[in-house]
Design a protein around this motif. Structure first.
Motif, PDB file in Angstrom:
ATOM      1  N   THR A  29       0.812  -1.228   0.000  1.00  0.00           N
ATOM      2  CA  THR A  29       0.000   0.000   0.000  1.00  0.00           C
ATOM      3  C   THR A  29       0.847   1.280   0.000  1.00  0.00           C
ATOM      4  OG1 THR A  29      -0.068   0.032   2.406  1.00  0.00           O
ATOM      5  CG2 THR A  29      -1.834  -1.172   1.303  1.00  0.00           C
ATOM      6  N   CYS A  56      -8.551   2.407   1.226  1.00  0.00           N
ATOM      7  CA  CYS A  56      -8.452   0.953   0.991  1.00  0.00           C
ATOM      8  C   CYS A  56      -8.789   0.596  -0.453  1.00  0.00           C
ATOM      9  CB  CYS A  56      -9.372   0.184   1.939  1.00  0.00           C
ATOM     10  SG  CYS A  56      -8.478  -0.595   3.301  1.00  0.00           S
ATOM     11  N   LYS A  96      -5.517  -0.886  -1.905  1.00  0.00           N
ATOM     12  CA  LYS A  96      -5.570  -2.350  -1.737  1.00  0.00           C
ATOM     13  C   LYS A  96      -6.540  -3.016  -2.691  1.00  0.00           C
ATOM     14  CE  LYS A  96      -4.728  -3.196   3.094  1.00  0.00           C
ATOM     15  NZ  LYS A  96      -5.381  -3.464   4.364  1.00  0.00           N
ATOM     16  N   CYS A 145      -2.433   4.335   9.093  1.00  0.00           N
ATOM     17  CA  CYS A 145      -3.898   4.223   9.050  1.00  0.00           C
ATOM     18  C   CYS A 145      -4.525   4.702  10.362  1.00  0.00           C
ATOM     19  CB  CYS A 145      -4.303   2.772   8.800  1.00  0.00           C
ATOM     20  SG  CYS A 145      -6.056   2.628   8.484  1.00  0.00           S
TER      21      CYS A 145
END
Ligand code: SF4
Ligand code: ZN
Length: 333
Positions: free
Chosen positions: A104, A200, A204, A290
């Motif tokens: 990421t 996300c 991801k 995060c």
């Protein structure tokens, strides 16, 4: 007009199920009994001995391979302890099974080192996927934050804030406010801050999806535990472990009924090497910066405070680039 989501009957004050307004009384009772039965079943599975859990999990992985074929299935690998256990079980059955790791751009160096070790020393078949969009541009964590907003508090709260900020109609705007008022009232003061749940997707989900499509992979094997969160428990209650041809993605979640204790016991029993991050006081190996869940960390040091001690250069980057948002959100760092 409000209607029962099961039978379609018009819902009025007199026939609505008092504990869940989405159902009429008979459907509400039926749904409630179903949920209770599933919850009880999960509890029974969670207290099974570890060796039986390993056999059940292996069986679930075999089912996925039987359904889709070994060339169309992959292990979703994060470098964390749960997915390392999953990888160990999957590799006992299929030594060369493909693993995809989504880098990421927000990973601890220990995670990257562990992935490297898995690939070169443990012969794990891992492909690293980077967050490059369809036009070939690299998304970094900073770019996502600048463009969409910081992932803060939880996915649901960030999603409601993003929906509110980008609402095209007053109706949608008001819906987001009502949702927050009903479920997350104390986060209303943050509604105008640059917060979003898009991270996300960009870093991801989309890159993994793209790679899966490119390689013709039709099912992911994921090491999530129902005990990790309310949402994950709900997922199991509603769909179980192997979710094939029901949702847009096919998923095999063979560790769903494992507990944190099982994971640690399996690691010890099988002498499995895990990321060195865990020996530095971290309980999770997720993305470094995060903000999901950080407000709930009750330890003496939250993840950012730990970062200051263990990775001072990464901490400086965090403080310099995102310190303002952490201050606004009253997060310790
Ligand atoms: S876990 Fe957090 S930082 Fe990592 S990709 Fe998802 S939202 Fe972004
Ligand atoms: Zn009904």
């Amino acid at each position: 007009m409000n209607t029962c989501r099961d039978c379609g009957l018009e819902l009025r004050e007199i026939n609505v199920f008092p504990f869940d307004h989405r159902y009429c009384i008979p459907c509400g009772i039926k749904h409630h009994d179903f949920i209770q039965g599933r919850k009880n079943k999960l509890k029974l599975l969670q207290i099974l001995p570890l060796d039986i859990k390993v056999r059940l999990s292996s069986q679930l992985i075999k089912e996925a391979i039987d359904e889709f074929g070994i060339d169309h299935v992959y292990v979703s690998y994060s470098g964390g302890k749960d997915s390392t256990v999953l990888s160990h079980i999957a590799k006992q059955l299929y030594p060369n099974i493909l693993h995809l790791f989504a880098n990421t751009t927000n990973e601890y160096s220990e995670t990257l080192q562990h992935i490297k070790w898995e690939k070169s020393n443990n012969k794990t078949n891992i492909i690293t996927v980077f967050p490059i969009d369809s036009k070939g541009n690299l998304w970094t964590f900073k770019k996502v934050v600048d463009y969409y907003g910081f992932p803060m508090f939880s996915k649901r709260i960030s999603n409601a804030i993003r929906t509110y900020q980008h609402a095209e109609t007053q109706f949608t705007k008001q819906n987001s406010i009502s949702y927050l008022q009903r479920n997350f009232k104390k986060y209303l003061p943050y509604i105008d801050l640059p917060i979003s749940d898009k991270c996300c997707d960009k870093l991801k989900k989309e890159p993994l999806k793209r790679k899966a499509k490119e390689l013709n992979l039709n099912c992911s094997i994921i090491g999530i535990l129902a005990s990790e969160s309310y949402q994950r428990e709900q997922e199991w209650v509603n769909y179980g472990c192997n979710v094939f041809f029901i949702k847009s993605d096919n998923q095999c979640r063979p560790l769903s009924f494992w507990t944190e204790h099982d994971i640690l016991a399996y690691i010890e029993k099988n002498n499995i090497k895990i990321s060195s991050l865990y020996s530095k006081g971290y309980k999770r190996n997720g993305c470094m910066y995060c903000g999901f869940g950080v407000h709930l960390e009750k330890d003496a040091q939250n993840r950012y405070e730990k970062l200051r001690n263990t990775h001072p250069d990464k901490y400086d980057y965090l403080a310099f680039n995102f310190g303002y948002i952490l201050c606004e959100c009253n997060i310790r760092f």
